[in-house]
Design a protein around this motif. Structure first.
Motif, PDB file in Angstrom:
ATOM      1  N   LEU A  16       0.836  -0.903  -0.181  1.00  0.00           N
ATOM      2  CA  LEU A  16      -0.049   0.464   0.489  1.00  0.00           C
ATOM      3  C   LEU A  16       1.000   1.486  -0.043  1.00  0.00           C
TER       4      LEU A  16
ATOM      5  N   ALA B 224      -3.270  -0.033  -6.776  1.00  0.00           N
ATOM      6  CA  ALA B 224      -3.387  -0.615  -5.635  1.00  0.00           C
ATOM      7  C   ALA B 224      -4.277  -1.982  -6.004  1.00  0.00           C
TER       8      ALA B 224
ATOM      9  N   LEU C 108      -3.248  -5.261  -4.751  1.00  0.00           N
ATOM     10  CA  LEU C 108      -4.016  -4.947  -3.632  1.00  0.00           C
ATOM     11  C   LEU C 108      -5.086  -5.799  -4.029  1.00  0.00           C
ATOM     12  N   GLN C 109      -5.570  -5.718  -5.211  1.00  0.00           N
ATOM     13  CA  GLN C 109      -7.024  -6.728  -5.355  1.00  0.00           C
ATOM     14  C   GLN C 109      -8.150  -6.012  -4.887  1.00  0.00           C
ATOM     15  N   ALA C 110      -7.737  -4.308  -4.820  1.00  0.00           N
ATOM     16  CA  ALA C 110      -9.148  -3.282  -4.356  1.00  0.00           C
ATOM     17  C   ALA C 110      -9.305  -3.066  -5.010  1.00  0.00           C
ATOM     18  N   GLN C 111     -11.186  -3.858  -5.244  1.00  0.00           N
ATOM     19  CA  GLN C 111     -11.300  -2.938  -6.656  1.00  0.00           C
ATOM     20  C   GLN C 111     -13.057  -3.392  -6.330  1.00  0.00           C
TER      21      GLN C 111
ATOM     22  N   THR D  68     -13.227   1.660 -10.259  1.00  0.00           N
ATOM     23  CA  THR D  68     -12.375   1.885  -9.186  1.00  0.00           C
ATOM     24  C   THR D  68     -11.341   2.696  -9.104  1.00  0.00           C
TER      25      THR D  68
ATOM     26  N   THR E  57      -8.150   4.354  -0.388  1.00  0.00           N
ATOM     27  CA  THR E  57      -8.146   2.970  -0.765  1.00  0.00           C
ATOM     28  C   THR E  57      -8.569   1.414   0.345  1.00  0.00           C
TER      29      THR E  57
ATOM     30  N   VAL F 243     -12.246   0.717  -0.357  1.00  0.00           N
ATOM     31  CA  VAL F 243     -13.006   0.007  -1.215  1.00  0.00           C
ATOM     32  C   VAL F 243     -11.925  -1.460  -0.901  1.00  0.00           C
ATOM     33  N   MET F 244     -10.788  -1.357  -0.061  1.00  0.00           N
ATOM     34  CA  MET F 244     -10.005  -2.560   0.850  1.00  0.00           C
ATOM     35  C   MET F 244     -10.780  -3.612   1.562  1.00  0.00           C
TER      36      MET F 244
ATOM     37  N   SER G 125     -14.038  -4.949  -0.179  1.00  0.00           N
ATOM     38  CA  SER G 125     -13.561  -6.604  -1.183  1.00  0.00           C
ATOM     39  C   SER G 125     -13.129  -7.592  -0.430  1.00  0.00           C
ATOM     40  N   ARG G 126     -12.311  -6.862   1.147  1.00  0.00           N
ATOM     41  CA  ARG G 126     -12.394  -8.826   2.049  1.00  0.00           C
ATOM     42  C   ARG G 126     -13.390  -8.692   2.924  1.00  0.00           C
TER      43      ARG G 126
END
Length: 357
Positions: free
Chosen positions: A77, A113, A117-120, A143, A227, A230-231, A234-235
């Motif tokens: 990050l 990101a 980080l798969q922040a989507q 995103t 970020t 969004v994370m 997503s998580r």
């Protein structure tokens, strides 16, 4: 805890040193524009507070690197944030970086990101829009737009002592709370380490305005918060995507309303500054500016708490009903109505009595 204390004290000390030795670097780092439509200071002030925040987060993460199970995410990050911070810092030092260039580099950070980080954003809990987001590439584009927009939004609200920094702390605490709910220790740490870094700066910025956040600091904070927002969704699919929107409700709405006002009503580029942001109206029409710099708690300092309360109004329902998209959609609509109604009343010199404290 030791790394959080590190973030605070490194930020606190670094900010102090920037202020203490400003005579050595103010020719490059000082804000000399004292007459612009968004300028409310009367002396040259360093505008590189973002340097102390970035340095403190770096030190805190490196300190924790050897014994953290989430060190890769934390370091990644930080790496993703580099383009947006550096382009903001370049603007602070040169005053020659266009809005388009700043947005481009922030979009690069957002793309990193997404990739690393798969922040989507993959859903909005609105059936038609969810179908569109499921199309190849659309989610990534949305995103990037969302993260870039929130990062820029924090730069837009950075107009008075303590305003953007405290709004950032409030939002980060909301993210840390949801991290606690899910025992997501990476989310808790990443939110709190930035909050601690901002607090070390905030003490010197509010109420006296001895140093400014600058574009580097504002873009860094905005990108970090966007970020993480969004994370989180997503998580943890249990969290409504509207939680991410509502905790950032004030800066997002300020940005959208600014674009509408400049483009539609004024017929000029949204990137050109004006003097009628919500915080500017609070300063000029709700508070008296006649004693701006004659005491420690100036009109500038008394402006920010009004907007802190506005941010809390937006964040509170998000924390209470983070699982329910329906309730949060209604809360978003109500918050928008409150914002527009209050703004309109102030513009028409009919300021609500509750604002005259």
């Amino acid at each position: 805890m030791s790394s959080l204390l590190t973030a605070f004290f490194v930020s606190f000390i670094a900010t102090f040193l920037i202020i203490r030795f400003k005579h050595l670097h103010s020719g490059t780092t000082g804000d000399f524009d004292l007459s612009g439509p968004q300028k409310f200071h009367t002396i040259v002030v360093p505008r590189i507070g973002g340097v102390s925040i970035a340095l403190s987060v770096l030190c805190a993460i490196l300190l924790k690197l050897t014994n953290s199970p989430n060190y890769l995410m934390e370091l990644t990050l930080l790496v993703c944030a580099i383009p947006t911070f550096l382009i903001g810092l370049a603007e602070d030092l040169t005053k020659k970086i266009s809005v388009k260039k700043r947005l481009f580099f922030t979009a690069v950070s957002a793309a990193l990101a997404i990739y690393l980080l798969q922040a989507q954003v993959v859903r909005l809990d609105i059936p038609v829009l969810d179908i569109i987001l499921a199309l190849p590439g659309i989610s990534a584009i949305f995103t990037i737009f969302a993260i870039t927009g929130v990062a820029n939004a924090y730069n837009i609200i950075d107009g008075f002592n303590g305003l953007a920094s405290m709004v950032g702390i409030i939002t980060l605490l909301a993210l840390a709370y949801l991290g606690y709910v899910f025992s997501d220790y990476a989310m808790i740490y990443l939110a709190l380490v930035m909050a601690a870094a901002i607090l070390g700066f905030f003490i010197w910025n509010y109420p006296r305005g001895l140093i400014f956040l600058g574009d580097g600091g504002a873009y860094l904070i905005g990108f970090w918060i966007a970020t993480l927002s969004v994370m989180l969704t997503s998580r943890h699919p249990e969290v409504s995507p509207w939680f991410a929107l509502l905790i950032n409700g004030y800066p997002i709405l300020e940005t959208l309303f600014t674009i509408y006002r400049r483009k539609i009503h004024q017929g000029k580029s949204p990137g050109q500054p004006d003097g009628i942001h919500f915080h500017t109206l609070i300063y000029r029409r709700v508070l008296s500016s006649s004693h701006q710099d004659k005491n420690w708690f100036s009109t500038n300092a008394r402006t920010a708490p009004y907007l802190w309360i506005l941010a809390v109004i937006s964040v509170t329902p998000a924390i209470l009903w983070w699982q329910s998209s329906t309730i949060l959609m209604i809360a978003t609509l109500l918050f928008t109505i409150i914002y527009v109604w209050t703004y309109t009343r102030i513009v028409k010199f009919k300021t609500p009595k509750c604002l005259h404290l």
